[in-house]
Motif scaffolding. Structure first.
Motif, mmCIF file in Angstrom:
data_model
loop_
_atom_site.group_PDB
_atom_site.id
_atom_site.type_symbol
_atom_site.label_atom_id
_atom_site.label_comp_id
_atom_site.label_asym_id
_atom_site.label_seq_id
_atom_site.Cartn_x
_atom_site.Cartn_y
_atom_site.Cartn_z
ATOM 1 N N SER A 250 -0.196 4.351 8.659
ATOM 2 C CA SER A 250 -0.410 2.955 9.047
ATOM 3 C C SER A 250 -1.872 2.520 9.018
ATOM 4 C CB SER A 250 0.167 2.723 10.453
ATOM 5 O OG SER A 250 1.571 2.842 10.435
ATOM 6 N N ALA A 251 -2.745 3.337 8.428
ATOM 7 C CA ALA A 251 -4.186 3.026 8.418
ATOM 8 C C ALA A 251 -4.520 2.062 7.290
ATOM 9 C CB ALA A 251 -4.988 4.311 8.288
ATOM 10 N N ARG A 252 -4.081 0.817 7.447
ATOM 11 C CA ARG A 252 -4.250 -0.171 6.382
ATOM 12 C C ARG A 252 -5.712 -0.461 6.099
ATOM 13 N NH1 ARG A 252 0.704 -4.047 8.519
ATOM 14 N NH2 ARG A 252 2.371 -3.003 7.361
ATOM 15 N N ASP A 253 -6.561 -0.382 7.125
ATOM 16 C CA ASP A 253 -7.983 -0.648 6.901
ATOM 17 C C ASP A 253 -8.609 0.421 6.015
ATOM 18 O OD1 ASP A 253 -7.564 1.209 8.971
ATOM 19 O OD2 ASP A 253 -9.507 0.791 9.878
ATOM 20 N N ILE A 254 -8.163 1.676 6.148
ATOM 21 C CA ILE A 254 -8.686 2.751 5.301
ATOM 22 C C ILE A 254 -8.187 2.579 3.867
ATOM 23 C CG2 ILE A 254 -8.639 5.230 4.850
ATOM 24 C CD1 ILE A 254 -10.502 4.515 7.104
ATOM 25 N N PHE A 255 -6.911 2.225 3.714
ATOM 26 C CA PHE A 255 -6.384 1.990 2.362
ATOM 27 C C PHE A 255 -7.171 0.864 1.682
ATOM 28 C CE2 PHE A 255 -2.018 3.242 4.297
ATOM 29 C CZ PHE A 255 -2.368 4.569 4.267
ATOM 30 N N THR A 256 -7.438 -0.190 2.446
ATOM 31 C CA THR A 256 -8.185 -1.327 1.907
ATOM 32 C C THR A 256 -9.617 -0.924 1.562
ATOM 33 O OG1 THR A 256 -6.828 -2.854 3.209
ATOM 34 C CG2 THR A 256 -8.903 -3.700 2.371
ATOM 35 N N LEU A 257 -10.231 -0.100 2.419
ATOM 36 C CA LEU A 257 -11.583 0.397 2.168
ATOM 37 C C LEU A 257 -11.648 1.192 0.864
ATOM 38 C CD1 LEU A 257 -14.534 1.157 3.026
ATOM 39 C CD2 LEU A 257 -13.510 3.097 4.261
ATOM 40 N N LEU A 258 -10.701 2.092 0.675
ATOM 41 C CA LEU A 258 -10.692 2.894 -0.547
ATOM 42 C C LEU A 258 -10.554 2.016 -1.779
ATOM 43 C CD1 LEU A 258 -8.351 5.822 0.626
ATOM 44 C CD2 LEU A 258 -10.835 5.891 0.393
ATOM 45 N N ASP A 259 -9.677 1.032 -1.695
ATOM 46 C CA ASP A 259 -9.486 0.135 -2.832
ATOM 47 C C ASP A 259 -10.762 -0.665 -3.115
ATOM 48 O OD1 ASP A 259 -7.865 -1.185 -4.843
ATOM 49 O OD2 ASP A 259 -7.832 -2.921 -3.501
ATOM 50 N N ARG A 260 -11.400 -1.134 -2.060
ATOM 51 C CA ARG A 260 -12.629 -1.921 -2.224
ATOM 52 C C ARG A 260 -13.757 -1.103 -2.849
ATOM 53 N NH1 ARG A 260 -13.138 -3.405 2.746
ATOM 54 N NH2 ARG A 260 -14.867 -2.061 3.366
ATOM 55 N N LYS A 261 -13.778 0.212 -2.542
ATOM 56 C CA LYS A 261 -14.822 1.088 -3.075
ATOM 57 C C LYS A 261 -14.441 1.675 -4.438
ATOM 58 C CE LYS A 261 -17.031 3.895 -0.288
ATOM 59 N NZ LYS A 261 -18.391 3.338 -0.108
ATOM 60 N N ASN A 262 -13.298 1.219 -4.976
ATOM 61 C CA ASN A 262 -12.808 1.716 -6.268
ATOM 62 C C ASN A 262 -12.532 3.216 -6.240
ATOM 63 O OD1 ASN A 262 -12.877 -0.802 -7.689
ATOM 64 N ND2 ASN A 262 -15.110 -0.617 -7.783
ATOM 65 N N ILE A 263 -12.163 3.725 -5.060
ATOM 66 C CA ILE A 263 -11.661 5.099 -4.942
ATOM 67 C C ILE A 263 -10.163 5.021 -5.175
ATOM 68 C CG2 ILE A 263 -11.334 7.062 -3.393
ATOM 69 C CD1 ILE A 263 -13.943 6.239 -1.991
ATOM 70 N N LYS A 264 -9.687 5.673 -6.180
ATOM 71 C CA LYS A 264 -8.332 5.456 -6.688
ATOM 72 C C LYS A 264 -7.255 5.735 -5.633
ATOM 73 C CE LYS A 264 -5.222 6.489 -10.543
ATOM 74 N NZ LYS A 264 -4.972 5.053 -10.794
ATOM 75 N N ILE A 265 -6.376 4.760 -5.465
ATOM 76 C CA ILE A 265 -5.135 4.921 -4.716
ATOM 77 C C ILE A 265 -4.027 4.275 -5.541
ATOM 78 C CG2 ILE A 265 -6.275 4.959 -2.460
ATOM 79 C CD1 ILE A 265 -5.381 2.074 -2.063
ATOM 80 N N SER A 368 -1.848 -4.573 -7.951
ATOM 81 C CA SER A 368 -2.707 -4.050 -6.886
ATOM 82 C C SER A 368 -2.146 -2.741 -6.336
ATOM 83 C CB SER A 368 -2.815 -5.057 -5.742
ATOM 84 O OG SER A 368 -3.426 -4.454 -4.614
ATOM 85 N N PRO A 369 -2.984 -1.731 -6.101
ATOM 86 C CA PRO A 369 -2.505 -0.493 -5.479
ATOM 87 C C PRO A 369 -2.066 -0.714 -4.034
ATOM 88 C CG PRO A 369 -4.896 -0.441 -5.729
ATOM 89 C CD PRO A 369 -4.415 -1.642 -6.461
ATOM 90 N N LEU A 370 -2.367 -1.900 -3.495
ATOM 91 C CA LEU A 370 -1.949 -2.235 -2.131
ATOM 92 C C LEU A 370 -0.688 -3.103 -2.123
ATOM 93 C CD1 LEU A 370 -5.459 -3.091 -0.646
ATOM 94 C CD2 LEU A 370 -4.200 -0.949 -0.418
ATOM 95 N N VAL A 468 1.155 3.812 0.217
ATOM 96 C CA VAL A 468 0.221 4.216 -0.841
ATOM 97 C C VAL A 468 0.261 5.725 -1.010
ATOM 98 C CG1 VAL A 468 -1.334 2.313 -0.245
ATOM 99 C CG2 VAL A 468 -1.853 4.611 0.564
ATOM 100 N N ARG A 469 -0.148 6.160 -2.165
ATOM 101 C CA ARG A 469 -0.430 7.588 -2.388
ATOM 102 C C ARG A 469 -1.888 7.679 -2.822
ATOM 103 N NH1 ARG A 469 3.649 9.072 -4.823
ATOM 104 N NH2 ARG A 469 4.534 10.484 -3.276
ATOM 105 N N ILE A 470 -2.596 8.646 -2.243
ATOM 106 C CA ILE A 470 -3.989 8.869 -2.614
ATOM 107 C C ILE A 470 -4.005 10.114 -3.496
ATOM 108 C CG2 ILE A 470 -6.343 9.167 -1.783
ATOM 109 C CD1 ILE A 470 -5.398 8.011 0.917
ATOM 110 N N PRO A 471 -4.202 9.956 -4.799
ATOM 111 C CA PRO A 471 -3.999 11.082 -5.724
ATOM 112 C C PRO A 471 -5.033 12.187 -5.522
ATOM 113 C CG PRO A 471 -4.958 9.200 -6.872
ATOM 114 C CD PRO A 471 -4.611 8.723 -5.504
ATOM 115 N N ARG A 472 -4.554 13.423 -5.631
ATOM 116 C CA ARG A 472 -5.430 14.584 -5.489
ATOM 117 C C ARG A 472 -5.077 15.630 -6.527
ATOM 118 N NH1 ARG A 472 -2.956 16.873 0.301
ATOM 119 N NH2 ARG A 472 -1.191 18.031 -0.605
#
Length: 517
Positions: A250-265, A368-370, A468-472
């Motif tokens: 439920s950490a929507r702010d972190i998901f949004t942060l990653l997207d804003r920084k172009n860290i792939k999600i 959008s990844p979001l 979301v999935r954060i690829p690794r």
């Protein structure tokens, strides 16, 4: 001599050690006096026939004394002066990652946006009674994560992912009953789990680790595609070469942060629906084929799945003898979940009943990844508006729901903020609504009596898994772009509950420590 046996017995025999010894003696042709002890290794319920049976796997001690093996915790090292690993989130993934770091000789710094268990309780009371949502302290955020106040179910299908027994034994070492090592569907209970979580946190701190509560991460610091640390809301910067991202789903702010920084999600399909509540006595009658389950059987559960309109419709997080809780993480949304105390002794049973959500369902949000998160959020906000713009949930009796009829009245519910009668076709996306309408009818064919207006539907059950999935990288477990960042647990799309999240937390910790050398 020790002998391992498997068999079925009545609930009465399974619950009485002397009766069980007598059964084993007769079954295996042994003298009763030769049996020193019968240790239950595994236990499950078989309710398929009219007479309910208990499946047991046991170890029989014949002319040999039994010595109970006490579960011991690992020898945790003092890591006060060791190299640090930052762990974002103090849920199961984060806490077990921290324990594993200590075991392997590295110092974890656990950063948790929410409060400790005791302080968190006050915010939950405000949420239930005053309808006040604290964005940092709620049923999802705080010490222990979502699991602390949402049941403590430990059943998992993740056996291929790691050592389930190790996680269960660690929980026993921290105070859980040893019954969780035996039961087919182990469960700790929301009343018991907070103390266990507190003991884990205490152990981390006593061995040189650090746990920072009320500390929201607002930036993940990256230099030349490598992690360098994190920044907190208060402006503090913490440096480290390794960051385990264990935020929960439920950490929507972190998901949004990653997207804003172009860290792939990536947008991830999930499931969404409602939470339905029945009288527990009704579920017991259906499942146990009797008007009185008696003293030897626990409150009954159920697991249902159907294909409706080409989609899976299924029960999720079923809570016998449980309570429905408000699990919003921001004002302006309605989210429900369920939990049970250890005795599962409440008058009602509840379960999420959810429908598969596919990529084409959230295409209105583009590429959008979001997109899945936005879809989830929109449904929760619609439910909030329909319920009266408080935490009062829009609700409908089950038969009325399937008939598209607004309920003239509603039964008493365990959901403390209360419910209000709404025709839920105006709340849920059309494909969800129609799948559930037919799904409840189909469930009633499998469980005679399930489809009844004694049951009430609450909207919405929407936090089934991360949107979301954060690829690794499958080998290093690092993010595919950012060296030193380890997406972990439910929030990253790699777990689905307490045990699987804990397993993934340990795995990420092992990889991070190995990379540090």
């Amino acid at each position: 001599m020790q002998r391992e046996l498997s068999f079925q017995v009545s609930p009465q025999v399974a619950a009485n050690s002397e009766a069980l010894k007598l059964f084993v003696a007769k079954k295996d042709g042994l003298a009763f006096s030769d049996i020193r002890h019968v240790e239950i290794l595994k236990r499950s319920i078989d309710a398929r026939q009219k007479n309910v049976k208990i499946n047991l796997k046991v170890l029989v001690f014949v002319n040999e004394d039994f010595q109970e093996q006490k579960i011991e915790l690992p020898e945790y090292k003092n890591v006060t002066n060791s190299e640090e690993v930052i762990i974002i989130g103090a849920g199961p993934a984060g806490l077990f990652a921290a324990l594993r770091c200590i075991e392997l000789g590295k110092r974890p710094i656990v950063i948790e946006r929410g409060k400790d268990v005791r302080a968190r309780r006050r915010d939950l009371k405000k949420l239930n009674i005053e309808h006040v949502v604290n964005e940092d302290s709620n049923y999802c955020f705080g010490e222990g994560g979502a699991g602390t106040y949402s049941d403590g179910k430990l059943y998992t299908r993740s056996k291929k992912r790691g050592d389930v027994k190790r996680i269960l034994e660690l929980l026993v070492g921290f105070g859980a009953t040893s019954e969780i090592l035996v039961e087919a569907h182990p469960h700790i209970g929301t009343n018991k789990l907070p103390a266990i979580i507190q003991d884990i946190t205490k152990t981390i701190i006593e061995h040189g680790g650090e746990v920072l509560f009320n500390s929201r991460v607002v930036d993940i610091l990256v230099k030349d595609q490598e992690i360098s640390g994190v920044k907190l809301l208060d402006g503090q910067t913490i440096s480290a070469k390794k960051v385990i991202l264990a935020t929960g789903h439920s950490a929507r702010d972190i998901f949004t942060l990653l997207d804003r920084k172009n860290i792939k999600i990536e947008a991830k399909p999930f499931a969404l629906g409602v939470r339905v509540e029945h009288p527990q006595s009704l579920i017991d009658r259906i499942q146990y084929h009797t008007d009185d389950r008696g003293e030897y059987l626990p409150p009954s559960s159920y697991s249902l799945v159907k294909q409706v309109n080409g989609r899976g419709v299924y029960s999720f997080c079923m809570c016998p003898g449980g309570i429905i809780a408000p699990c919003a993480t921001s004002p302006g949304e309605i989210v429900t979940n369920g939990w049970s105390p250890s005795k599962r002794d409440q008058a009602t049973a509840n379960s999420g009943i959810v429908v598969e959500v596919r990529p084409e369902d959230f295409k209105k949000y583009g590429n959008s990844p979001l997109a899945a998160m936005y879809f989830q959020q929109e449904v929760e906000q619609t439910a909030w508006a329909a319920g009266g713009k408080t935490q009062t949930a829009p609700a409908q009796r089950v038969v009325d729901f399937s008939n598209g009829k607004t309920s003239s009245d509603l039964p008493v519910t365990s959901y403390k903020p209360g419910i209000t009668s709404v025709e839920l076709g105006s709340v849920l996306p059309d494909f969800i609504y129609k799948s559930l309408q037919k799904g409840f009818i189909e469930f009633g064919k499998s469980m005679k009596g399930y489809f009844t207006n004694e049951a009430v539907v609450h909207a919405t059950e929407s936090r089934t898994s991360s949107p979301v999935r954060i690829p690794r990288d499958p080998e290093s477990l690092e993010h595919i772009q950012i060296k030193g960042l380890y997406p972990c647990g439910e929030g990253a799309g790699y777990a689905g509950g307490i045990v699987s999240a804990a397993i993934d937390g340990e795995k990420c910790a092992e990889k991070a420590v190995l990379a540090l050398g």
